[in-house]
Design a protein around this motif. Structure first.
Motif, PDB file in Angstrom:
ATOM      1  N   TYR A   1       0.831  -1.200   0.000  1.00  0.00           N
ATOM      2  CA  TYR A   1       0.000   0.000   0.000  1.00  0.00           C
ATOM      3  C   TYR A   1       0.873   1.262   0.000  1.00  0.00           C
ATOM      4  CZ  TYR A   1      -3.827  -3.120   1.479  1.00  0.00           C
ATOM      5  OH  TYR A   1      -4.754  -4.118   1.566  1.00  0.00           O
ATOM      6  N   ARG A   2       1.904   1.238   0.840  1.00  0.00           N
ATOM      7  CA  ARG A   2       2.767   2.420   0.974  1.00  0.00           C
ATOM      8  C   ARG A   2       3.414   2.796  -0.355  1.00  0.00           C
ATOM      9  NH1 ARG A   2       8.163   3.048   4.881  1.00  0.00           N
ATOM     10  NH2 ARG A   2       8.966   4.936   3.868  1.00  0.00           N
ATOM     11  N   PHE A   3       4.050   1.832  -1.013  1.00  0.00           N
ATOM     12  CA  PHE A   3       4.812   2.178  -2.218  1.00  0.00           C
ATOM     13  C   PHE A   3       3.942   2.264  -3.459  1.00  0.00           C
ATOM     14  CE2 PHE A   3       8.329   0.821   0.544  1.00  0.00           C
ATOM     15  CZ  PHE A   3       9.092   1.969   0.450  1.00  0.00           C
ATOM     16  N   ALA A   4       2.800   1.607  -3.453  1.00  0.00           N
ATOM     17  CA  ALA A   4       1.860   1.806  -4.557  1.00  0.00           C
ATOM     18  C   ALA A   4       1.339   3.242  -4.527  1.00  0.00           C
ATOM     19  CB  ALA A   4       0.703   0.819  -4.448  1.00  0.00           C
ATOM     20  N   LEU A   5       0.995   3.727  -3.339  1.00  0.00           N
ATOM     21  CA  LEU A   5       0.516   5.100  -3.203  1.00  0.00           C
ATOM     22  C   LEU A   5       1.625   6.102  -3.503  1.00  0.00           C
ATOM     23  CD1 LEU A   5      -1.635   7.151  -2.392  1.00  0.00           C
ATOM     24  CD2 LEU A   5      -1.000   6.775   0.012  1.00  0.00           C
ATOM     25  N   ALA A   6       2.817   5.870  -2.934  1.00  0.00           N
ATOM     26  CA  ALA A   6       3.935   6.789  -3.163  1.00  0.00           C
ATOM     27  C   ALA A   6       4.328   6.825  -4.635  1.00  0.00           C
ATOM     28  CB  ALA A   6       5.126   6.376  -2.310  1.00  0.00           C
ATOM     29  N   GLY A   7       4.410   5.644  -5.271  1.00  0.00           N
ATOM     30  CA  GLY A   7       4.781   5.593  -6.681  1.00  0.00           C
ATOM     31  C   GLY A   7       3.761   6.273  -7.563  1.00  0.00           C
ATOM     32  N   ALA A   8       2.462   6.067  -7.260  1.00  0.00           N
ATOM     33  CA  ALA A   8       1.402   6.696  -8.060  1.00  0.00           C
ATOM     34  C   ALA A   8       1.456   8.213  -7.939  1.00  0.00           C
ATOM     35  CB  ALA A   8       0.043   6.173  -7.619  1.00  0.00           C
ATOM     36  N   VAL A   9       1.660   8.700  -6.722  1.00  0.00           N
ATOM     37  CA  VAL A   9       1.744  10.146  -6.497  1.00  0.00           C
ATOM     38  C   VAL A   9       2.940  10.729  -7.239  1.00  0.00           C
ATOM     39  CG1 VAL A   9       2.182  11.935  -4.755  1.00  0.00           C
ATOM     40  CG2 VAL A   9       0.526  10.122  -4.285  1.00  0.00           C
ATOM     41  N   LEU A  10       4.086  10.043  -7.155  1.00  0.00           N
ATOM     42  CA  LEU A  10       5.296  10.556  -7.802  1.00  0.00           C
ATOM     43  C   LEU A  10       5.176  10.516  -9.322  1.00  0.00           C
ATOM     44  CD1 LEU A  10       8.022  11.748  -7.208  1.00  0.00           C
ATOM     45  CD2 LEU A  10       8.967   9.438  -6.988  1.00  0.00           C
TER      46      LEU A  10
ATOM     47  N   ALA B   1      -0.579   6.690   9.564  1.00  0.00           N
ATOM     48  CA  ALA B   1       0.780   6.183   9.362  1.00  0.00           C
ATOM     49  C   ALA B   1       1.043   5.883   7.893  1.00  0.00           C
ATOM     50  CB  ALA B   1       0.993   4.933  10.213  1.00  0.00           C
ATOM     51  N   LEU B   2       0.038   5.306   7.211  1.00  0.00           N
ATOM     52  CA  LEU B   2       0.190   4.985   5.790  1.00  0.00           C
ATOM     53  C   LEU B   2       0.414   6.250   4.970  1.00  0.00           C
ATOM     54  CD1 LEU B   2       0.053   3.074   3.367  1.00  0.00           C
ATOM     55  CD2 LEU B   2      -2.445   3.316   3.408  1.00  0.00           C
ATOM     56  N   LEU B   3      -0.395   7.254   5.204  1.00  0.00           N
ATOM     57  CA  LEU B   3      -0.254   8.509   4.460  1.00  0.00           C
ATOM     58  C   LEU B   3       1.081   9.182   4.768  1.00  0.00           C
ATOM     59  CD1 LEU B   3      -3.870   9.954   4.822  1.00  0.00           C
ATOM     60  CD2 LEU B   3      -2.832   8.940   2.782  1.00  0.00           C
ATOM     61  N   TYR B   4       1.496   9.122   6.027  1.00  0.00           N
ATOM     62  CA  TYR B   4       2.763   9.758   6.412  1.00  0.00           C
ATOM     63  C   TYR B   4       3.947   9.050   5.763  1.00  0.00           C
ATOM     64  CZ  TYR B   4       6.358  11.949   9.258  1.00  0.00           C
ATOM     65  OH  TYR B   4       7.454  12.658   9.672  1.00  0.00           O
ATOM     66  N   LEU B   5       3.914   7.713   5.766  1.00  0.00           N
ATOM     67  CA  LEU B   5       5.017   6.959   5.184  1.00  0.00           C
ATOM     68  C   LEU B   5       5.061   7.091   3.659  1.00  0.00           C
ATOM     69  CD1 LEU B   5       4.732   3.731   7.361  1.00  0.00           C
ATOM     70  CD2 LEU B   5       6.633   5.352   7.376  1.00  0.00           C
ATOM     71  N   ALA B   6       3.894   7.182   3.027  1.00  0.00           N
ATOM     72  CA  ALA B   6       3.841   7.249   1.566  1.00  0.00           C
ATOM     73  C   ALA B   6       4.196   8.634   1.041  1.00  0.00           C
ATOM     74  CB  ALA B   6       2.464   6.834   1.066  1.00  0.00           C
ATOM     75  N   ILE B   7       3.574   9.672   1.610  1.00  0.00           N
ATOM     76  CA  ILE B   7       3.765  11.020   1.061  1.00  0.00           C
ATOM     77  C   ILE B   7       5.002  11.707   1.644  1.00  0.00           C
ATOM     78  CG2 ILE B   7       2.656  13.202   0.493  1.00  0.00           C
ATOM     79  CD1 ILE B   7       1.321  10.690  -0.681  1.00  0.00           C
ATOM     80  N   PRO B   8       5.000  12.078   2.946  1.00  0.00           N
ATOM     81  CA  PRO B   8       6.235  12.686   3.468  1.00  0.00           C
ATOM     82  C   PRO B   8       7.415  11.716   3.461  1.00  0.00           C
ATOM     83  CG  PRO B   8       4.368  13.119   4.927  1.00  0.00           C
ATOM     84  CD  PRO B   8       3.928  12.064   3.962  1.00  0.00           C
ATOM     85  N   GLY B   9       7.192  10.484   3.972  1.00  0.00           N
ATOM     86  CA  GLY B   9       8.297   9.557   4.137  1.00  0.00           C
ATOM     87  C   GLY B   9       8.940   9.107   2.845  1.00  0.00           C
ATOM     88  N   SER B  10       8.152   8.895   1.803  1.00  0.00           N
ATOM     89  CA  SER B  10       8.701   8.382   0.537  1.00  0.00           C
ATOM     90  C   SER B  10       8.833   9.467  -0.530  1.00  0.00           C
ATOM     91  CB  SER B  10       7.818   7.236   0.016  1.00  0.00           C
ATOM     92  OG  SER B  10       7.791   6.173   0.940  1.00  0.00           O
TER      93      SER B  10
END
Length: 305
Positions: A35-44, A215-224
């Motif tokens: 979930y974390r990297f799918a969201l982060a990758g999609a946003v990026l 935590a998911l949003l924090y790890l995906a957006i700020p964290g990644s």
């Protein structure tokens, strides 16, 4: 602006460890990573696409992008998530700060590059620090299997991260855009973790509670997304050597939070180990000119280095 980005990266990556702790519970750790990297990758990908900066990656380089995803956005985080189940997140972050030790080993293993004497000295100091840091915990639990496993997983995750750095350096030498590789790499990493989880029959549930979602949003957006963007910007502006000092500061933030949030007790020996790990990183990364100037008693020259 550079100082702000520097401080922002330290604050974000120094606090992601406690966010990982909040993801352990109802949802399988494999699902949380996916979930974390799918969201982060999609946003990026969307951000780069809108900015016109998303570049195609030639097929001959795709295996190396996949390898970078394996080391930086899947296997290493699987180890960290599992390690955080057994040991405080602040301790996991301290082990992660010793990535420079693994950089020495990996550089020799894969490129036969012999490290400078000060790098070897820093590695030895860091290893002694890790031994001191975990001695009380391991002996206090009579070599509890979970604690020993957590330590081993944290070290393994750090090794994967270090290997990923070498792969990333290879990709940069071949002219691949860092942001584009990270975007695709995050999506590849999410797909790899999801595929392995599905083969193992891991259920992909979801926890709608505020702590998990936050935590998911924090790890995906700020964290990644933000963390990697800020870090790479600082590297571009001040160079990788000076930017590397950030890894020394991550555990300072993480372990401080762990003391208050997880009840971690810092024993005198653990404090010594913590100091040795930081000292080892400083010895590895300190500019040679600054060290020589300090030995000669010329602080003004050290400031210019």
């Amino acid at each position: 602006m550079t100082a702000f980005l520097y401080a922002l990266t330290v604050l974000i990556w120094g606090t992601t460890w406690i966010a990982i702790k909040h993801q352990l519970g109802l949802v399988a750790f494999e699902a949380s990573i996916a979930y974390r990297f799918a969201l982060a990758g999609a946003v990026l990908v969307c951000a780069l696409g809108l900015a016109g900066r998303l570049k195609p990656i030639p097929w001959r380089h795709q295996p190396f992008v996949l390898l970078q995803a394996l080391c930086l956005f899947s296997c290493n985080f699987a180890c960290f998530y599992l390690a955080t189940r057994s040991v405080p997140s602040g301790i996991v972050s301290v082990v992660f700060s010793a990535a420079t030790i693994f950089n020495v080993a990996n550089a020799y293993l894969f490129h036969r590059r012999r490290p400078a004497p000060r790098v070897l000295a820093g590695a030895v100091i860091g290893l002694l620090g890790i031994a001191c840091l975990f001695r009380d915990t391991l002996l206090g639990t009579a070599l509890n299997q979970d604690t020993a496993l957590g330590l081993g997983l944290a070290l393994l995750g750090t090794w994967f991260f270090s290997a990923g750095n070498l792969v990333s350096a290879r990709n940069q030498r071949h002219g691949l855009p860092v942001a584009t590789v990270n975007a695709y790499g995050m999506l590849y990493g999410a797909a790899l973790v999801a595929a392995v989880a599905l083969l193992r029959g891991v259920p992909f549930g979801f926890d709608p509670s505020p702590p998990y979602v936050g935590a998911l949003l924090y790890l995906a957006i700020p964290g990644s997304v933000i963390g990697f963007t800020a870090y790479l910007t600082v590297v571009h502006r001040i160079g990788p050597e000076k930017a590397a000092y950030m890894t020394v500061l991550f555990p300072v933030v993480a372990l401080t939070i762990s003391v208050f949030a997880e009840g971690y007790r810092v024993t005198p020996l653990a404090a010594l180990g913590f100091a040795l790990v930081l000292a080892g990183n400083v010895v590895v990364f300190a500019p040679v000119r600054a060290l020589r100037a300090q030995r000669k008693g010329r602080p003004e020259a050290a400031c210019k280095a």
